[in-house]
Structures are given as structure tokens and as C-alpha cells.
Design a protein around this motif. Structure first.
Motif, PDB file in Angstrom:
ATOM      1  N   THR A 203      13.463  13.433   5.809  1.00  0.00           N
ATOM      2  CA  THR A 203      12.704  12.562   6.054  1.00  0.00           C
ATOM      3  C   THR A 203      11.154  13.196   6.445  1.00  0.00           C
ATOM      4  O   THR A 203      10.233  13.223   5.365  1.00  0.00           O
ATOM      5  CB  THR A 203      12.963  12.077   7.096  1.00  0.00           C
ATOM      6  OG1 THR A 203      13.629  10.196   7.006  1.00  0.00           O
ATOM      7  CG2 THR A 203      10.950  10.889   7.550  1.00  0.00           C
TER       8      THR A 203
ATOM      9  N   SER B 242       7.810  13.744   3.908  1.00  0.00           N
ATOM     10  CA  SER B 242       6.753  12.959   4.480  1.00  0.00           C
ATOM     11  C   SER B 242       5.668  14.364   5.161  1.00  0.00           C
ATOM     12  O   SER B 242       4.414  13.878   4.986  1.00  0.00           O
ATOM     13  CB  SER B 242       6.863  12.705   5.871  1.00  0.00           C
ATOM     14  OG  SER B 242       7.737  12.938   6.838  1.00  0.00           O
TER      15      SER B 242
ATOM     16  N   GLU C  92      -0.858   9.542   4.988  1.00  0.00           N
ATOM     17  CA  GLU C  92       0.788   9.330   4.121  1.00  0.00           C
ATOM     18  C   GLU C  92       1.544   9.738   5.108  1.00  0.00           C
ATOM     19  O   GLU C  92       3.110   9.527   5.020  1.00  0.00           O
ATOM     20  CB  GLU C  92       0.419  10.069   3.117  1.00  0.00           C
ATOM     21  CG  GLU C  92       2.006  10.079   2.205  1.00  0.00           C
ATOM     22  CD  GLU C  92       1.654  11.050   0.924  1.00  0.00           C
ATOM     23  OE1 GLU C  92       2.799  11.279   0.085  1.00  0.00           O
ATOM     24  OE2 GLU C  92       0.490  10.446   0.781  1.00  0.00           O
TER      25      GLU C  92
ATOM     26  N   LEU D 130       5.397   6.711   6.105  1.00  0.00           N
ATOM     27  CA  LEU D 130       6.215   7.035   4.961  1.00  0.00           C
ATOM     28  C   LEU D 130       7.338   6.672   5.683  1.00  0.00           C
ATOM     29  O   LEU D 130       8.103   5.716   6.019  1.00  0.00           O
ATOM     30  CB  LEU D 130       6.057   7.946   4.693  1.00  0.00           C
ATOM     31  CG  LEU D 130       7.007   8.023   3.303  1.00  0.00           C
ATOM     32  CD1 LEU D 130       7.491   7.279   2.387  1.00  0.00           C
ATOM     33  CD2 LEU D 130       7.636   9.325   2.488  1.00  0.00           C
TER      34      LEU D 130
ATOM     35  N   GLN E 132       7.751   3.131   7.168  1.00  0.00           N
ATOM     36  CA  GLN E 132       8.045   1.747   6.394  1.00  0.00           C
ATOM     37  C   GLN E 132       9.427   2.241   6.104  1.00  0.00           C
ATOM     38  O   GLN E 132      10.113   1.439   5.742  1.00  0.00           O
ATOM     39  CB  GLN E 132       7.108   2.131   4.923  1.00  0.00           C
ATOM     40  CG  GLN E 132       5.533   1.581   4.816  1.00  0.00           C
ATOM     41  CD  GLN E 132       5.432   0.501   5.717  1.00  0.00           C
ATOM     42  OE1 GLN E 132       5.514   0.303   7.014  1.00  0.00           O
ATOM     43  NE2 GLN E 132       5.839  -0.382   4.799  1.00  0.00           N
ATOM     44  N   LEU E 133      10.121   3.816   5.911  1.00  0.00           N
ATOM     45  CA  LEU E 133      11.490   3.658   5.573  1.00  0.00           C
ATOM     46  C   LEU E 133      12.090   3.108   7.487  1.00  0.00           C
ATOM     47  O   LEU E 133      13.506   2.902   7.313  1.00  0.00           O
ATOM     48  CB  LEU E 133      11.275   5.285   5.575  1.00  0.00           C
ATOM     49  CG  LEU E 133      10.993   5.875   4.844  1.00  0.00           C
ATOM     50  CD1 LEU E 133      11.182   7.849   4.641  1.00  0.00           C
ATOM     51  CD2 LEU E 133      11.569   4.951   3.338  1.00  0.00           C
TER      52      LEU E 133
ATOM     53  N   THR F  21       8.291   5.465  -0.959  1.00  0.00           N
ATOM     54  CA  THR F  21       7.162   6.010  -1.267  1.00  0.00           C
ATOM     55  C   THR F  21       6.410   5.647  -2.087  1.00  0.00           C
ATOM     56  O   THR F  21       4.688   6.079  -1.832  1.00  0.00           O
ATOM     57  CB  THR F  21       7.797   6.944  -1.575  1.00  0.00           C
ATOM     58  OG1 THR F  21       8.875   7.737  -0.667  1.00  0.00           O
ATOM     59  CG2 THR F  21       6.426   7.975  -1.532  1.00  0.00           C
ATOM     60  N   ARG F  22       6.541   5.186  -3.466  1.00  0.00           N
ATOM     61  CA  ARG F  22       5.070   4.853  -4.284  1.00  0.00           C
ATOM     62  C   ARG F  22       4.787   3.923  -3.873  1.00  0.00           C
ATOM     63  O   ARG F  22       3.823   4.035  -3.943  1.00  0.00           O
ATOM     64  CB  ARG F  22       6.124   4.427  -5.198  1.00  0.00           C
ATOM     65  CG  ARG F  22       6.693   5.863  -6.354  1.00  0.00           C
ATOM     66  CD  ARG F  22       5.504   6.730  -6.236  1.00  0.00           C
ATOM     67  NE  ARG F  22       4.532   6.532  -7.950  1.00  0.00           N
ATOM     68  CZ  ARG F  22       3.476   7.023  -6.921  1.00  0.00           C
ATOM     69  NH1 ARG F  22       2.984   7.063  -6.625  1.00  0.00           N
ATOM     70  NH2 ARG F  22       2.444   5.399  -8.674  1.00  0.00           N
TER      71      ARG F  22
ATOM     72  N   VAL G 216       3.741   3.236  -0.536  1.00  0.00           N
ATOM     73  CA  VAL G 216       2.855   3.505   0.505  1.00  0.00           C
ATOM     74  C   VAL G 216       1.624   4.338  -0.750  1.00  0.00           C
ATOM     75  O   VAL G 216       0.294   4.366  -0.250  1.00  0.00           O
ATOM     76  CB  VAL G 216       3.295   5.076   1.515  1.00  0.00           C
ATOM     77  CG1 VAL G 216       2.385   5.442   2.157  1.00  0.00           C
ATOM     78  CG2 VAL G 216       4.245   3.787   2.253  1.00  0.00           C
ATOM     79  N   GLN G 217       1.982   4.679  -1.721  1.00  0.00           N
ATOM     80  CA  GLN G 217       0.967   5.682  -2.287  1.00  0.00           C
ATOM     81  C   GLN G 217      -0.185   5.108  -2.852  1.00  0.00           C
ATOM     82  O   GLN G 217      -0.911   5.034  -2.628  1.00  0.00           O
ATOM     83  CB  GLN G 217       1.356   6.998  -3.180  1.00  0.00           C
ATOM     84  CG  GLN G 217       2.545   7.797  -2.570  1.00  0.00           C
ATOM     85  CD  GLN G 217       3.324   9.123  -3.535  1.00  0.00           C
ATOM     86  OE1 GLN G 217       3.566   8.284  -3.805  1.00  0.00           O
ATOM     87  NE2 GLN G 217       3.275   9.957  -2.946  1.00  0.00           N
TER      88      GLN G 217
ATOM     89  N   PRO H   3      -1.726   1.314   4.555  1.00  0.00           N
ATOM     90  CA  PRO H   3      -0.698   1.519   4.075  1.00  0.00           C
ATOM     91  C   PRO H   3       0.913   0.424   4.877  1.00  0.00           C
ATOM     92  O   PRO H   3       1.830   0.281   4.279  1.00  0.00           O
ATOM     93  CB  PRO H   3      -0.507   2.991   4.409  1.00  0.00           C
ATOM     94  CG  PRO H   3      -1.241   3.173   5.764  1.00  0.00           C
ATOM     95  CD  PRO H   3      -2.461   2.705   4.412  1.00  0.00           C
TER      96      PRO H   3
END
Length: 302
Positions: free
Chosen positions: A14, A18, A249, A253, A256-257, A283-284, A286-287, A296
Motif C-alpha cells: 500500500t 501511495s 493522493e 488512496l 479508499q482501499l 487508484t485510477r 482517485v487520480q 477524492p
């Protein structure tokens, strides 16, 4: 950074994902800080060692952080390596590289050293207290308060340290500082609690029962959701204060995970994990939210 990044990749999937977006010098500071926390975690997790040996290693590690003695670091690292600090290959390599990691730590800018050292020391000392409660090779937490205290020791303190590094040298974030500090511990604790729920079966098999048996699992899941919600408030405060994209980010990330993992574990039980394709999709998302200038934390797992 090559060697530090290699150690990071071998000890955390992780964080290896990140940390790279973070702006310098925060990226290097957080990389080194993570490795220092991971060293302490390795000693706390060394269930194959007697509690006295684990406590001694944690105390010796704290001494290295305070003394900056390279000769002691080399000696202790060799002793810990010879004693087999961990069955995990990446953690064993990290313990063998303690002198290198400490060299990198003490080479940081002077303003970054105290917040990292002070928080790692607090966490390591708290871990020693947890290990001291081990009985017959087992650690059992009996109440929600004990579980929350444990999560604070191993992760809430990390959230507090990260906050100080985010604020360091960033005048635009100063006004948000009090709000962020109020929520910093919950940011870290949320991620730890999700991991405990995910790994509860494996932990129990190794003699670590973090989840109180008398407390319904639904109550623990509710606490995790509450803390993840607070983590979202923390990220939004960073965004509202104009924090660099890389910090957003980095914080968004893992949260969200954690949301996705929590859903999997609640539906399928301990051991359920986010798949690599889903990891890529999260990941995408969030980006792309950050690309649009959107929040995000509004990106929820499917």
C-alpha cells in the motif's frame, strides 16, 4: 532514494503505491518514517521471540533513535538479524539495513527529525507496553477501549506524525492545522482497524486476538466506518486548505482501499482482500477525481 524505495516496496504494497506521489521533501521524510515504524512493528510482531526479547529490542531501537550511534546500530542490527527477527523476507532485509535507514533519517533536514523521532519513540514505547501484556504467548484485548488504545499506539500516532510533516514549511496549511490535528489520529486508526478486521483469523492463529470476543463484530465495523468518515473529513480539510495534489493522493488512496476492504470483509469474512484489478480501478478513480479538481473522498468503492 533507490535503496529506500526498494526497502519500501519489499515491506508494504500500500505505501509503495501511495508514497511516490508525495512532493519532496515530504516524500523522503515519509518513506524513512514508514521504515522506522516498520522496524518497530517487526519487533512487536516477533511472536517467535520471548516477550522480554521483543521489549528489549524495542527499547534498544528507541535508544538508537535518541543517540545516533552508528556503531550501536551496526551491532544491534547484526544481533537482531542473527536472531531471526521475522519470517518475512522483506522485514528481515529491513532489520539488516537498520544502520542505512538511520543514516538516512539523521541526514534529513533538522526540522523533520524531531516530529519523526518523537512519534516513532512514542509508538515503540507503547508497543513495548502491549508486548508486556502477553501471557503464555498470546495477546488478548478484552474491550473496545483496549482495541482503540492499541490502534492509537500503532497507527493513530502515525497519523499525528504525518500531519506534522504535511504542515512543515507549508504556510498555506497553518490555519487548517488545529482541525487536522483533531482528526489525525482517527485517520491512522481507521486504516489499522480495517486491517485488524481483515487479518483477524491469521492473527488469532498466531496468538493475537485484537477483537474483543464479547463485542459484536457489527459494532467493530461501525467504529471502522466512523473512523473512515473522519479520515474523509481530514482529507477534505487538506484539500480545502490547498494541500499539494500529492498529499491528497497519498491520503485518499489508502482510505479508499480501506473502504473497499471493509466491504469485502463484512461480506465475505476475514481474509477477504481487494484484488489487483480492483486496486488499479480504485487508484485510477482517485487520480481522475483529483485531475478534475473533485473530492477524492467522494469516490466510493463499487
Amino acid at each position: 532514494m533507490a535503496d529506500l524505495d526498494d526497502l519500501l516496496g519489499k515491506t508494504s504494497r500500500t505505501f509503495a503505491l501511495s508514497i511516490p506521489p508525495l512532493p519532496e521533501p515530504t516524500r523522503r521524510e515519509v518513506t524513512i518514517a514508514y521504515l522506522l515504524f516498520r522496524i518497530a512493528d517487526t519487533f512487536e510482531d516477533a511472536a517467535h521471540w520471548a516477550p522480554e526479547a521483543r521489549i528489549g529490542a524495542l527499547r534498544d531501537f528507541v535508544g538508537l533513535l535518541r543517540s545516533a550511534s552508528r556503531s550501536d546500530a551496526v551491532r544491534l542490527s547484526s544481533e537482531w538479524t542473527a536472531a531471526g527477527a521475522s519470517p518475512h523476507a522483506g522485514y528481515r532485509e529491513l532489520i539488516a539495513e537498520v544502520p542505512f535507514v538511520l543514516d538516512a533519517f539523521f541526514a534529513l533536514a533538522s526540522g523533520a527529525i524531531p516530529p519523526i523521532r518523537d512519534h516513532v519513540v512514542r509508538s515503540a514505547e507503547g508497543m513495548a507496553g502491549v508486548v508486556a501484556r502477553t501471557r503464555g504467548g498470546s495477546l488478548v484485548l478484552g474491550t473496545v477501549a483496549e482495541l482503540e488504545e492499541y490502534c492509537y499506539i500503532v497507527a493513530g500516532i502515525v497519523g499525528e506524525m504525518l500531519t506534522e510533516l504535511f504542515l512543515l514549511g507549508r504556510e498555506s496549511l497553518v490555519t487548517a492545522g488545529p482541525y487536522l490535528r483533531e482528526r489525525a489520529a482517527s485517520f491512522g486508526e481507521a486504516l489499522q482497524l480495517v486491517n485488524i478486521l481483515k487479518d483477524s483469523a491469521d492473527d488469532a492463529a498466531e496468538g493475537r486476538r485484537y477483537l474483543p470476543e464479547s463485542v459484536p463484530r457489527a459494532d467493530i465495523f461501525s467504529i471502522a466506518r466512523r473512523d473512515l468518515g473522519t479520515a474523509g473529513e481530514y482529507i477534505e480539510a487538506l484539500r480545502g486548505a490547498g494541500a499539494p495534489r500529492g498529499i491528497l493522493e497519498f491520503t485518499a488512496l489508502p482510505v479508499q482501499l480501506a473502504w473497499a476492504t471493509l466491504e469485502r470483509v463484512e461480506a465475505k469474512g476475514p481474509g477477504a482482500k481487494v484484488s489487483r484489478p480492483e486496486l488499479f480501478r480504485i487508484t485510477r478513480r482517485v487520480q481522475k477525481a483529483l485531475d478534475r479538481g473533485a473530492s477524492p473522498v467522494l469516490v466510493r468503492p463499487a
